[in-house]
Design a protein around this motif. Structure first.
Motif, PDB file in Angstrom:
ATOM      1  N   ASN A  10       0.839  -1.208   0.019  1.00  0.00           N
ATOM      2  CA  ASN A  10      -0.039   0.120   0.160  1.00  0.00           C
ATOM      3  C   ASN A  10       0.857   1.093  -0.088  1.00  0.00           C
ATOM      4  O   ASN A  10       0.503   2.136   0.301  1.00  0.00           O
ATOM      5  N   THR A  11       2.033   1.149  -0.470  1.00  0.00           N
ATOM      6  CA  THR A  11       2.905   2.364  -0.404  1.00  0.00           C
ATOM      7  C   THR A  11       2.404   3.219  -1.839  1.00  0.00           C
ATOM      8  O   THR A  11       2.192   2.799  -2.896  1.00  0.00           O
ATOM      9  N   THR A  12       2.588   4.539  -1.674  1.00  0.00           N
ATOM     10  CA  THR A  12       2.160   5.269  -2.942  1.00  0.00           C
ATOM     11  C   THR A  12       3.360   6.228  -2.889  1.00  0.00           C
ATOM     12  O   THR A  12       3.630   7.083  -2.096  1.00  0.00           O
ATOM     13  N   ILE A  13       4.030   6.466  -4.210  1.00  0.00           N
ATOM     14  CA  ILE A  13       5.030   7.175  -4.481  1.00  0.00           C
ATOM     15  C   ILE A  13       4.583   8.150  -5.705  1.00  0.00           C
ATOM     16  O   ILE A  13       4.144   7.544  -6.732  1.00  0.00           O
ATOM     17  N   LEU A  67      -0.279  20.273 -14.627  1.00  0.00           N
ATOM     18  CA  LEU A  67       0.534  19.586 -13.730  1.00  0.00           C
ATOM     19  C   LEU A  67       1.901  19.957 -13.377  1.00  0.00           C
ATOM     20  O   LEU A  67       2.499  20.449 -14.392  1.00  0.00           O
ATOM     21  N   ASN A  68       2.365  19.733 -12.399  1.00  0.00           N
ATOM     22  CA  ASN A  68       3.818  20.087 -11.919  1.00  0.00           C
ATOM     23  C   ASN A  68       4.653  18.549 -11.710  1.00  0.00           C
ATOM     24  O   ASN A  68       4.070  17.790 -11.128  1.00  0.00           O
ATOM     25  N   PHE A  69       5.895  18.676 -12.056  1.00  0.00           N
ATOM     26  CA  PHE A  69       6.619  17.185 -11.834  1.00  0.00           C
ATOM     27  C   PHE A  69       7.938  17.705 -11.049  1.00  0.00           C
ATOM     28  O   PHE A  69       8.512  18.659 -11.330  1.00  0.00           O
ATOM     29  N   LYS A  70       8.097  16.568 -10.056  1.00  0.00           N
ATOM     30  CA  LYS A  70       9.362  16.732  -9.388  1.00  0.00           C
ATOM     31  C   LYS A  70       9.656  15.082  -9.221  1.00  0.00           C
ATOM     32  O   LYS A  70       8.876  14.398  -8.619  1.00  0.00           O
ATOM     33  N   SER A  71      10.973  14.711  -9.683  1.00  0.00           N
ATOM     34  CA  SER A  71      11.340  13.336  -9.674  1.00  0.00           C
ATOM     35  C   SER A  71      11.453  13.114  -8.324  1.00  0.00           C
ATOM     36  O   SER A  71      12.031  13.768  -7.264  1.00  0.00           O
ATOM     37  N   VAL A  72      11.154  11.845  -7.875  1.00  0.00           N
ATOM     38  CA  VAL A  72      11.599  11.134  -6.600  1.00  0.00           C
ATOM     39  C   VAL A  72      12.790  10.239  -6.617  1.00  0.00           C
ATOM     40  O   VAL A  72      12.552   9.240  -7.835  1.00  0.00           O
ATOM     41  N   TYR A  73      13.685  10.191  -5.801  1.00  0.00           N
ATOM     42  CA  TYR A  73      14.867   9.001  -5.785  1.00  0.00           C
ATOM     43  C   TYR A  73      14.993   8.544  -4.388  1.00  0.00           C
ATOM     44  O   TYR A  73      14.802   8.985  -3.542  1.00  0.00           O
ATOM     45  N   ILE A  74      14.849   7.095  -4.737  1.00  0.00           N
ATOM     46  CA  ILE A  74      14.985   6.429  -3.508  1.00  0.00           C
ATOM     47  C   ILE A  74      16.317   5.553  -3.667  1.00  0.00           C
ATOM     48  O   ILE A  74      16.613   4.333  -4.506  1.00  0.00           O
ATOM     49  N   HIS A  75      17.233   5.593  -2.730  1.00  0.00           N
ATOM     50  CA  HIS A  75      18.675   5.447  -2.920  1.00  0.00           C
ATOM     51  C   HIS A  75      18.776   3.853  -2.522  1.00  0.00           C
ATOM     52  O   HIS A  75      18.053   3.383  -2.001  1.00  0.00           O
ATOM     53  N   ASP A  76      19.892   3.209  -2.874  1.00  0.00           N
ATOM     54  CA  ASP A  76      20.071   1.646  -2.451  1.00  0.00           C
ATOM     55  C   ASP A  76      19.810   1.354  -1.160  1.00  0.00           C
ATOM     56  O   ASP A  76      20.114   2.155  -0.150  1.00  0.00           O
ATOM     57  N   ASN A  77      19.393   0.207  -0.868  1.00  0.00           N
ATOM     58  CA  ASN A  77      19.115  -0.368   0.436  1.00  0.00           C
ATOM     59  C   ASN A  77      17.949   0.286   1.281  1.00  0.00           C
ATOM     60  O   ASN A  77      17.782   0.296   2.544  1.00  0.00           O
ATOM     61  N   ALA A  78      17.440   1.172   0.708  1.00  0.00           N
ATOM     62  CA  ALA A  78      16.314   1.677   1.598  1.00  0.00           C
ATOM     63  C   ALA A  78      14.931   0.856   1.604  1.00  0.00           C
ATOM     64  O   ALA A  78      14.881   0.164   1.011  1.00  0.00           O
ATOM     65  N   TRP A  79      14.350   1.020   2.660  1.00  0.00           N
ATOM     66  CA  TRP A  79      13.383   0.338   3.155  1.00  0.00           C
ATOM     67  C   TRP A  79      12.180   1.297   3.441  1.00  0.00           C
ATOM     68  O   TRP A  79      11.995   2.027   4.446  1.00  0.00           O
ATOM     69  N   LEU A  80      10.898   0.946   2.695  1.00  0.00           N
ATOM     70  CA  LEU A  80       9.873   1.758   2.967  1.00  0.00           C
ATOM     71  C   LEU A  80       8.705   0.802   3.477  1.00  0.00           C
ATOM     72  O   LEU A  80       8.289   0.115   2.883  1.00  0.00           O
ATOM     73  N   GLY A  81       8.221   1.105   4.757  1.00  0.00           N
ATOM     74  CA  GLY A  81       7.496   0.498   5.338  1.00  0.00           C
ATOM     75  C   GLY A  81       5.869   0.263   4.688  1.00  0.00           C
ATOM     76  O   GLY A  81       5.638   1.220   3.823  1.00  0.00           O
ATOM     77  N   ALA A  82       5.077  -0.339   5.202  1.00  0.00           N
ATOM     78  CA  ALA A  82       3.691  -0.035   4.891  1.00  0.00           C
ATOM     79  C   ALA A  82       2.970   0.924   4.788  1.00  0.00           C
ATOM     80  O   ALA A  82       3.269   1.786   5.856  1.00  0.00           O
ATOM     81  N   ASN A  83       2.150   1.215   3.915  1.00  0.00           N
ATOM     82  CA  ASN A  83       1.355   2.424   3.886  1.00  0.00           C
ATOM     83  C   ASN A  83       1.977   3.763   3.843  1.00  0.00           C
ATOM     84  O   ASN A  83       1.509   4.623   4.500  1.00  0.00           O
ATOM     85  N   VAL A  84       3.186   3.797   3.354  1.00  0.00           N
ATOM     86  CA  VAL A  84       4.265   4.988   3.275  1.00  0.00           C
ATOM     87  C   VAL A  84       3.566   5.784   2.174  1.00  0.00           C
ATOM     88  O   VAL A  84       3.184   5.231   1.043  1.00  0.00           O
TER      89      VAL A  84
END
Length: 183
Positions: free
Chosen positions: A103-106, A121-138
């Protein structure tokens, strides 16, 4: 397709091109989520949606959602749990060994504040780097960076960059702990 810069206007040729890709990919997303598939078949369909080969070490649980697909970039050994949503028109870049809970939304897209331009619309990139952990419902909002080895606790809403080797929690997410290396 050229990368989006900062905004997109409804009714332009560029917007129409995006709609064409979106219509094609929504058919693929429906096929992905509405019929049984092996892990290999899932990666193959997601590769078609993203227009990039998904590495064999990556595992994606269904259902999987994206509003565009071709600006979603997945590293190796990524795990995406079920019911995750990627609003990727502005670009989402996920590094290697990333864990994404259910249930994660990015999202890399936002609407403008001015009521007369609200459908633009406006755009802004999202970066999730190596070994990151996003829990439930983030929820990860446009323009944020989640650093290497960072953990985002379940239910957190990330509105600002998350430094490497930290744990964040809450709404909005705040640093609650620094991760120390163990040898």
């Amino acid at each position: 397709m050229q990368k989006m810069k900062s905004k997109m206007d409804v009714g332009t040729a560029a917007y129409e091109q995006i709609e064409k890709v979106n219509r094609r990919n929504q058919i693929l997303v429906q096929e992905l989520n509405n019929t049984p598939h092996t892990k290999t078949e899932i990666r193959e369909l997601v590769s078609q949606i993203t227009n990039e080969k998904i590495d064999e070490t990556t595992e994606i649980r269904l259902p999987f959602y994206t509003d565009f697909g071709q600006n979603l970039h997945l590293g190796k050994n990524v795990y995406i749990s079920n019911c995750s949503m990627f609003v990727d028109l502005g670009g989402i870049y996920i590094g290697d060994n990333v864990l994404i809970g259910p249930n994660t939304t990015i999202t890399s897209v936002n609407h403008r504040v001015n009521p007369e331009e609200r459908r633009h619309l406006n755009f802004k990139s999202v970066y999730i780097h190596d070994n990151a952990w996003l829990g439930a419902n983030v929820t990860v909002t446009p323009g944020t960076v989640i650093g290497e080895n960072a953990i985002v606790a379940a239910g957190a809403v990330v509105t600002k960059n998350v430094p490497a080797n930290t744990i964040v929690a809450g709404v909005p997410a705040r640093i609650i702990k620094t991760i120390k290396e163990t040898n």
